[in-house]
Write an enzyme that holds these catalytic residues in place. Structure first.
Site, PDB file in Angstrom:
ATOM      1  CG  ASP A 137       9.062  -0.496   6.239  1.00  0.00           C
ATOM      2  OD1 ASP A 137       8.037  -0.556   5.544  1.00  0.00           O
ATOM      3  OD2 ASP A 137       9.436  -1.404   7.014  1.00  0.00           O
ATOM      4  CB  THR A 160      -8.485  -2.233   6.489  1.00  0.00           C
ATOM      5  OG1 THR A 160      -8.155  -2.062   5.112  1.00  0.00           O
ATOM      6  CG2 THR A 160      -9.945  -2.626   6.620  1.00  0.00           C
ATOM      7  CB  THR A 203      -5.249  -3.819   9.872  1.00  0.00           C
ATOM      8  OG1 THR A 203      -5.711  -3.981   8.517  1.00  0.00           O
ATOM      9  CG2 THR A 203      -4.875  -2.391  10.122  1.00  0.00           C
ATOM     10  CB  CYS A 219      -8.874  -7.226   1.361  1.00  0.00           C
ATOM     11  SG  CYS A 219      -7.527  -6.169   0.993  1.00  0.00           S
ATOM     12  NE  ARG A 248      -0.345 -10.347   1.813  1.00  0.00           N
ATOM     13  CZ  ARG A 248      -0.401  -9.019   1.669  1.00  0.00           C
ATOM     14  NH1 ARG A 248      -0.307  -8.230   2.712  1.00  0.00           N
ATOM     15  NH2 ARG A 248      -0.562  -8.503   0.467  1.00  0.00           N
ATOM     16  CB  VAL A 266      -0.932   0.018   1.225  1.00  0.00           C
ATOM     17  CG1 VAL A 266      -1.722   1.327   1.291  1.00  0.00           C
ATOM     18  CG2 VAL A 266      -1.884  -1.175   1.195  1.00  0.00           C
TER      19      VAL A 266
HETATM   20  N1  SAJ Z   1     -12.804 -15.126  -5.006  1.00  0.00           N
HETATM   21  C1  SAJ Z   1     -13.762 -16.100  -5.237  1.00  0.00           C
HETATM   22  N2  SAJ Z   1     -14.820 -15.803  -6.038  1.00  0.00           N
HETATM   23  C2  SAJ Z   1     -14.974 -14.565  -6.600  1.00  0.00           C
HETATM   24  C3  SAJ Z   1     -13.993 -13.577  -6.346  1.00  0.00           C
HETATM   25  C4  SAJ Z   1     -12.913 -13.877  -5.554  1.00  0.00           C
HETATM   26  O1  SAJ Z   1     -13.655 -17.221  -4.740  1.00  0.00           O
HETATM   27  O2  SAJ Z   1     -15.941 -14.359  -7.337  1.00  0.00           O
HETATM   28  C5  SAJ Z   1     -11.673 -15.440  -4.142  1.00  0.00           C
HETATM   29  C6  SAJ Z   1     -10.345 -15.329  -4.855  1.00  0.00           C
HETATM   30  O3  SAJ Z   1      -9.973 -16.566  -5.418  1.00  0.00           O
HETATM   31  C7  SAJ Z   1      -9.386 -14.935  -3.725  1.00  0.00           C
HETATM   32  C8  SAJ Z   1     -10.279 -14.143  -2.771  1.00  0.00           C
HETATM   33  O4  SAJ Z   1     -11.630 -14.476  -3.099  1.00  0.00           O
HETATM   34  O5  SAJ Z   1      -8.888 -16.076  -3.065  1.00  0.00           O
HETATM   35  C9  SAJ Z   1     -10.085 -12.632  -2.874  1.00  0.00           C
HETATM   36  O6  SAJ Z   1     -10.190 -12.331  -4.237  1.00  0.00           O
HETATM   37  P1  SAJ Z   1     -10.344 -10.795  -4.715  1.00  0.00           P
HETATM   38  O7  SAJ Z   1     -10.504 -10.794  -6.209  1.00  0.00           O
HETATM   39  O8  SAJ Z   1     -11.358 -10.121  -3.909  1.00  0.00           O
HETATM   40  O9  SAJ Z   1      -8.893 -10.214  -4.470  1.00  0.00           O
HETATM   41  P2  SAJ Z   1      -8.370  -9.238  -3.344  1.00  0.00           P
HETATM   42  O10 SAJ Z   1      -8.333  -9.854  -2.022  1.00  0.00           O
HETATM   43  O11 SAJ Z   1      -7.111  -8.691  -3.910  1.00  0.00           O
HETATM   44  O12 SAJ Z   1      -9.471  -8.121  -3.262  1.00  0.00           O
HETATM   45  C10 SAJ Z   1      -9.170  -6.839  -3.692  1.00  0.00           C
HETATM   46  C11 SAJ Z   1     -10.005  -5.956  -2.821  1.00  0.00           C
HETATM   47  N3  SAJ Z   1      -9.521  -4.619  -2.929  1.00  0.00           N
HETATM   48  C12 SAJ Z   1      -9.304  -3.945  -1.785  1.00  0.00           C
HETATM   49  O13 SAJ Z   1      -9.550  -4.390  -0.697  1.00  0.00           O
HETATM   50  C13 SAJ Z   1      -8.737  -2.593  -1.911  1.00  0.00           C
HETATM   51  C14 SAJ Z   1     -11.461  -6.053  -3.217  1.00  0.00           C
HETATM   52  O14 SAJ Z   1     -12.183  -4.984  -2.594  1.00  0.00           O
HETATM   53  C15 SAJ Z   1     -11.667  -5.964  -4.695  1.00  0.00           C
HETATM   54  O15 SAJ Z   1     -13.052  -6.181  -4.975  1.00  0.00           O
HETATM   55  C16 SAJ Z   1     -10.866  -7.042  -5.380  1.00  0.00           C
HETATM   56  O16 SAJ Z   1      -9.489  -6.757  -5.074  1.00  0.00           O
HETATM   57  C17 SAJ Z   1     -11.074  -7.017  -6.880  1.00  0.00           C
HETATM   58  O17 SAJ Z   1     -12.139  -6.533  -7.321  1.00  0.00           O
HETATM   59  O18 SAJ Z   1     -10.223  -7.541  -7.579  1.00  0.00           O
END
Ligand code: SAJ
Length: 424
Positions: free
Chosen positions: A32, A118, A83, A260, A331, A13
Site C-alpha cells: 500500500d 470495478t 475506482t 458501488c 462514502r 477489499v
Molecule cells: N438502498 C435503498 N434501497 C434499497 C437498497 C439500498 O435505498 O432497497 C440504498 C442504501 O440505503 C444505500 C445504497 O442504496 O445508501 C447502497 O445500499 P446497498 O445495500 O446496495 O449497499 P452497498 O453499496 O454496500 O452494496 C453492496 C454491493 N456489493 C458489491 O458491490 C460487492 C451490492 O452489489 C449488494 O447488492 C449490496 O451490497 C447488498 O446486497 O447488501
C-alpha cells in the site's frame, strides 16, 4: 515455502483478501502507499474500520510493505485499489493506472496479474495491459497473464464474506484464466465461475450493481407517486414480495450512497456513450436516485409552510451520516447532500451519527435534538429505529421525516408528532 502472492491496495477489499489468503497458507505481501496503514498492519493486529480481523500477516511469513519491489517474489499480483468517479460522474482510473505503473517495472515472467477493482468492459485489455507491457518490456499472454475478478465485498455483512461469496473470473487467455480460477478456488468456498472473456467479467459487476440501482430507482419513483396517491408504498412492496417468484423487493429512501451502487452505473454509461450508445434507463435511474435528498428536504419545507413556520432560525437535525445501517462508511452518503441543501435554505443544522461521532456536529443524540423542530432520519442505524414520539416530543420536535422508513409509523401516527415517510 508456501506460494507467495502480492495484494496491492489494503483497503476494505484488499485487506480481507490478504487475511483470507494468509489463513489459507499463502505467503501474502500486502502493498500500500499509506505508511500509517502499513505500520498498523505490521503491528500484527489487522484493524479494518475499527473491527479486529482474525489472522496475523506477520506469523505466516506475510507482511505489509510500501516497497513495490517486493512483488518480484510473488506468483500472483492482485490489484485492489479504488475506482471512484469525479464530480461529473466520469470514471477516474488514475488509482488503477498508478498502481500498474508501480507494479510494471518489477513484473516477472510467468506472473499472473489480477484486477479486482470495478472497471467498465475493456479497461483490462485497453488500458491495464498496455501499461504493464510498455513499462515491463514483457508481453501479456506470452510472458505474464492478466485476469479480472470483480470484488464483491459487502461492508457490514457478517454472513456474506470474501470467503463464501461466489465470484466470476475472466482472463486474456486460457492459461491465465486457469491460474486465476485455481487461486480463487483455493481460498473461497463458493462457486468460481469462468467467463468466456475478460470483458464479460468486467461487465458482470457493473450489471449486478446497475440492476440494484434501477430497482431502487423504481421504488423511489413509486414512493413519490404514492405519496400523492396516499398509498403506503412499503406495504405495497411487501405485498408484492409475497409472490414467490419474479419479484425482488427493494425499498425507497432519502438517497443511494456507498462506494458501488451510485457509482458503478456511470462506468457503463460513460463507456457505452463513447461507443455510440446512450443508456437512457441507467441515466434515468441515477437521476431519480440523485433526486431523493432534494425530495426529502422538500418534505421539510412543505411541513413548515403548512405550519406557517419560517425557515430562518428553524433547527433541523439529521440523524445518520453513514450510507447504510450500522457501519461507519459514509462514502457518497445522501446525508451530506441533505445537509448541504438544508444549509442553502437557511436552516440551522445539527447532525449525529454514533458511527461517525467525529463528523457529527453534536456528540450525543440528546445534544443533537436540543431546540430541534424537525428530525430527518437519514440512516437506519439501530439506535434510531427505536426512537419514540414521546422521546422526540420531549425535545419539542414537531415532525420527523423518516428517510429510511425505519420507524414505527403507526406509533407516530397516533401521536402529536407529524410523521412523514418516503412513500408512506
Ligand atoms: N438502498 C435503498 N434501497 C434499497 C437498497 C439500498 O435505498 O432497497 C440504498 C442504501 O440505503 C444505500 C445504497 O442504496 O445508501 C447502497 O445500499 P446497498 O445495500 O446496495 O449497499 P452497498 O453499496 O454496500 O452494496 C453492496 C454491493 N456489493 C458489491 O458491490 C460487492 C451490492 O452489489 C449488494 O447488492 C449490496 O451490497 C447488498 O446486497 O447488501
Amino acid at each position: 515455502m508456501n506460494e507467495t502472492i502480492s495484494i496491492v491496495g489494503l483497503g476494505y477489499v484488499g485487506l480481507p483478501l490478504a487475511v483470507l489468503a494468509s489463513r489459507k497458507n499463502y505467503r501474502v505481501v500486502g502493498i500500500d502507499t499509506d505508511p500509517k496503514k502499513i505500520l498498523s498492519l505490521n503491528k500484527k493486529l489487522l484493524l479494518l474500520k475499527g473491527k479486529k480481523l482474525s489472522g496475523d500477516l506477520k506469523t505466516s511469513h506475510s507482511f505489509a510493505s510500501l516497497d513495490f519491489r517486493n512483488i518480484k517474489q510473488s506468483s500472483i499480483i492482485i490489484i485492489c485499489v479504488p475506482t471512484p468517479v469525479d464530480e461529473n460522474f466520469v470514471p477516474n482510473l488514475e488509482p488503477i493506472c498508478n498502481a500498474c505503473k508501480l507494479i510494471a517495472p518489477f513484473l516477472q515472467k510467468s506472473q499472473l496479474v489480477i484486477l479486482e477493482s470495478t472497471v467498465n468492459p475493456g479497461v483490462s485489455e485497453d488500458i491495464i495491459k498496455p501499461i504493464l507491457e510498455e513499462l515491463s518490456g514483457l508481453k501479456c499472454g506470452r510472458d505474464f497473464y492478466l485476469a479480472h475478478c470483480p470484488e464483491r465485498i459487502n461492508l457490514g455483512d457478517n454472513y456474506w464474506t470474501v470467503e463464501n461469496i461466489a465470484r466470476v473470473v475472466g482472463a486474456t487467455d486460457d492459461e491465465g484464466l486457469a491460474k486465476a480460477v485455481n487461486f480463487y478456488r483455493s481460498i473461497i468456498d463458493a462457486e468460481i465461475k469462468e467467463m468466456n472473456t475478460i470483458k464479460e467479467a468486467e461487465a458482470v459487476k457493473i450489471v449486478e450493481n446497475s440492476f440494484r440501482d434501477i430497482n431502487i430507482a423504481f421504488v423511489n419513483e413509486l414512493a413519490m407517486s404514492f405519496d400523492n396517491l396516499g398509498i403506503d408504498v412499503v406495504n405495497v412492496i411487501n405485498g408484492a414480495a409475497t409472490k414467490p417468484f419474479a419479484f425482488m423487493p427493494h425499498y425507497p429512501g432519502c438517497g443511494v450512497g456507498g462506494h458501488c451502487i451510485p457509482i458503478d452505473p456511470y462506468y457503463l454509461i460513460d463507456h457505452a456513450k463513447k461507443n455510440g450508445f446512450t443508456h437512457d434507463l441507467l441515466i434515468a435511474a441515477r437521476k431519480i436516485n440523485n433526486y431523493m435528498p432534494s425530495y426529502t428536504v422538500e418534505k421539510v419545507i412543505r411541513f413548515l409552510e403548512n405550519e406557517e413556520i419560517n425557515v430562518e432560525g428553524t433547527k433541523v437535525t439529521v440523524l445518520g451520516l453513514s450510507y447504510k445501517p450500522d457501519v461507519e462508511d459514509d462514502r457518497e452518503s445522501p446525508s451530506y447532500e441533505i445537509i448541504e441543501q438544508l444549509k442553502k435554505r437557511g436552516f440551522m443544522i445539527s447532525s449525529f451519527d454514533p458511527f461517525n461521532i467525529h463528523k457529527s456536529t453534536a456528540k450525543s443524540l440528546q445534544k443533537a435534538l436540543l431546540n430541534t423542530k424537525v428530525v430527518i432520519v437519514a440512516t437506519a442505524h439501530g439506535e434510531f429505529k427505536s426512537l419514540t414520539p414521546e422521546y422526540l416530543l420531549g425535545f419539542g420536535v414537531m415532525a420527523v421525516i423518516d428517510g429510511r422508513n425505519c420507524l414505527n409509523k403507526l406509533e407516530f401516527d397516533n401521536s402529536d408528532l407529524k410523521y412523514l415517510g418516503i412513500g408512506r
